[in-house]
Scaffold this motif. Structure first.
Motif, mmCIF file in Angstrom:
data_model
loop_
_atom_site.group_PDB
_atom_site.id
_atom_site.type_symbol
_atom_site.label_atom_id
_atom_site.label_comp_id
_atom_site.label_asym_id
_atom_site.label_seq_id
_atom_site.Cartn_x
_atom_site.Cartn_y
_atom_site.Cartn_z
ATOM 1 N N CYS A 1 44.639 79.037 109.015
ATOM 2 C CA CYS A 1 44.602 80.280 109.777
ATOM 3 C C CYS A 1 43.422 80.206 110.752
ATOM 4 O O CYS A 1 42.293 79.927 110.353
ATOM 5 C CB CYS A 1 44.453 81.475 108.843
ATOM 6 S SG CYS A 1 44.272 83.043 109.719
ATOM 7 N N LYS A 2 43.684 80.470 112.011
ATOM 8 C CA LYS A 2 42.636 80.442 113.027
ATOM 9 C C LYS A 2 41.685 81.629 112.883
ATOM 10 O O LYS A 2 40.556 81.569 113.329
ATOM 11 C CB LYS A 2 43.249 80.470 114.428
ATOM 12 C CG LYS A 2 44.050 79.250 114.772
ATOM 13 C CD LYS A 2 44.689 79.403 116.146
ATOM 14 C CE LYS A 2 45.631 78.276 116.457
ATOM 15 N NZ LYS A 2 46.312 78.480 117.752
ATOM 16 N N HIS A 3 42.153 82.692 112.235
ATOM 17 C CA HIS A 3 41.347 83.905 112.116
ATOM 18 C C HIS A 3 40.404 83.869 110.903
ATOM 19 O O HIS A 3 39.212 84.105 111.036
ATOM 20 C CB HIS A 3 42.266 85.124 112.031
ATOM 21 C CG HIS A 3 41.547 86.430 111.972
ATOM 22 N ND1 HIS A 3 40.903 86.971 113.057
ATOM 23 C CD2 HIS A 3 41.359 87.291 110.954
ATOM 24 C CE1 HIS A 3 40.340 88.110 112.711
ATOM 25 N NE2 HIS A 3 40.607 88.333 111.441
ATOM 26 N N CYS A 4 40.945 83.551 109.710
ATOM 27 C CA CYS A 4 40.110 83.627 108.505
ATOM 28 C C CYS A 4 39.863 82.276 107.835
ATOM 29 O O CYS A 4 39.094 82.182 106.888
ATOM 30 C CB CYS A 4 40.724 84.605 107.492
ATOM 31 S SG CYS A 4 42.213 84.012 106.670
ATOM 32 N N GLY A 5 40.538 81.215 108.284
ATOM 33 C CA GLY A 5 40.322 79.889 107.727
ATOM 34 C C GLY A 5 41.129 79.582 106.478
ATOM 35 O O GLY A 5 40.945 78.539 105.852
ATOM 36 N N GLU B 1 46.635 86.043 103.727
ATOM 37 C CA GLU B 1 45.365 86.741 103.492
ATOM 38 C C GLU B 1 45.118 87.840 104.525
ATOM 39 O O GLU B 1 44.890 88.985 104.179
ATOM 40 C CB GLU B 1 44.198 85.749 103.523
ATOM 41 C CG GLU B 1 44.136 84.837 102.322
ATOM 42 C CD GLU B 1 43.776 85.564 101.048
ATOM 43 O OE1 GLU B 1 42.785 86.309 101.039
ATOM 44 O OE2 GLU B 1 44.498 85.372 100.062
ATOM 45 N N CYS B 2 45.136 87.474 105.806
ATOM 46 C CA CYS B 2 44.764 88.432 106.854
ATOM 47 C C CYS B 2 45.946 88.857 107.725
ATOM 48 O O CYS B 2 45.772 89.673 108.615
ATOM 49 C CB CYS B 2 43.639 87.858 107.717
ATOM 50 S SG CYS B 2 44.154 86.494 108.779
ATOM 51 N N ARG B 3 47.120 88.278 107.482
ATOM 52 C CA ARG B 3 48.357 88.595 108.204
ATOM 53 C C ARG B 3 48.343 88.133 109.666
ATOM 54 O O ARG B 3 49.217 88.500 110.444
ATOM 55 C CB ARG B 3 48.706 90.085 108.125
ATOM 56 C CG ARG B 3 48.663 90.691 106.736
ATOM 57 C CD ARG B 3 49.438 89.949 105.718
ATOM 58 N NE ARG B 3 50.854 90.300 105.749
ATOM 59 C CZ ARG B 3 51.779 89.635 105.101
ATOM 60 N NH1 ARG B 3 51.462 88.595 104.384
ATOM 61 N NH2 ARG B 3 53.027 89.985 105.168
ATOM 62 N N SER B 4 47.370 87.347 110.048
ATOM 63 C CA SER B 4 47.307 86.824 111.406
ATOM 64 C C SER B 4 48.454 85.837 111.629
ATOM 65 O O SER B 4 48.851 85.111 110.718
ATOM 66 C CB SER B 4 45.972 86.110 111.625
ATOM 67 O OG SER B 4 45.979 85.414 112.854
#
Length: 99
Positions: free
Chosen positions: A65-69, A85-88
């Motif tokens: 994930c580019k947002h939360c890793g 996790e973050c829905r990104s």
């Protein structure tokens, strides 16, 4: 397509490409000439067949994930649509290699 490529299957060309260099499904799609969704289907088969051949290993650097890793996706040989996790929806593609 060269004469050599026309005599081999898409799975064989994918496996040969991964023996040469690591690649994402998008890169394999471009180099082999099949759709990205087809590449994922072929990769699952290649992963099963490589395990028993000449001590080779099918290696996967999982999607991230580019947002939360987040990297603990259930199936690394599949492109997730979003992060659990973050829905990104910003997901880096997995990188595949045969050694």
């Amino acid at each position: 397509m060269t004469t050599r490529e026309s005599d081999t299957t898409a799975r064989q060309r994918i496996a040969d490409a991964l023996r040469d260099d690591p690649a994402t499904a998008s890169e394999l799609s471009s180099s082999v000439g099949v759709s990205v969704s087809s590449v994922y289907g072929h990769l699952q088969h290649v992963a099963r067949t490589v395990r028993g051949e000449d001590g080779e290993q099918f290696l996967v650097a999982p999607p991230e994930c580019k947002h939360c890793g987040f990297t603990a996706f259930d199936d690394p040989v599949n492109y997730p649509s979003r992060c659990p996790e973050c829905r990104s929806e910003g997901i880096e593609e997995a990188v595949f290699k045969i050694e």
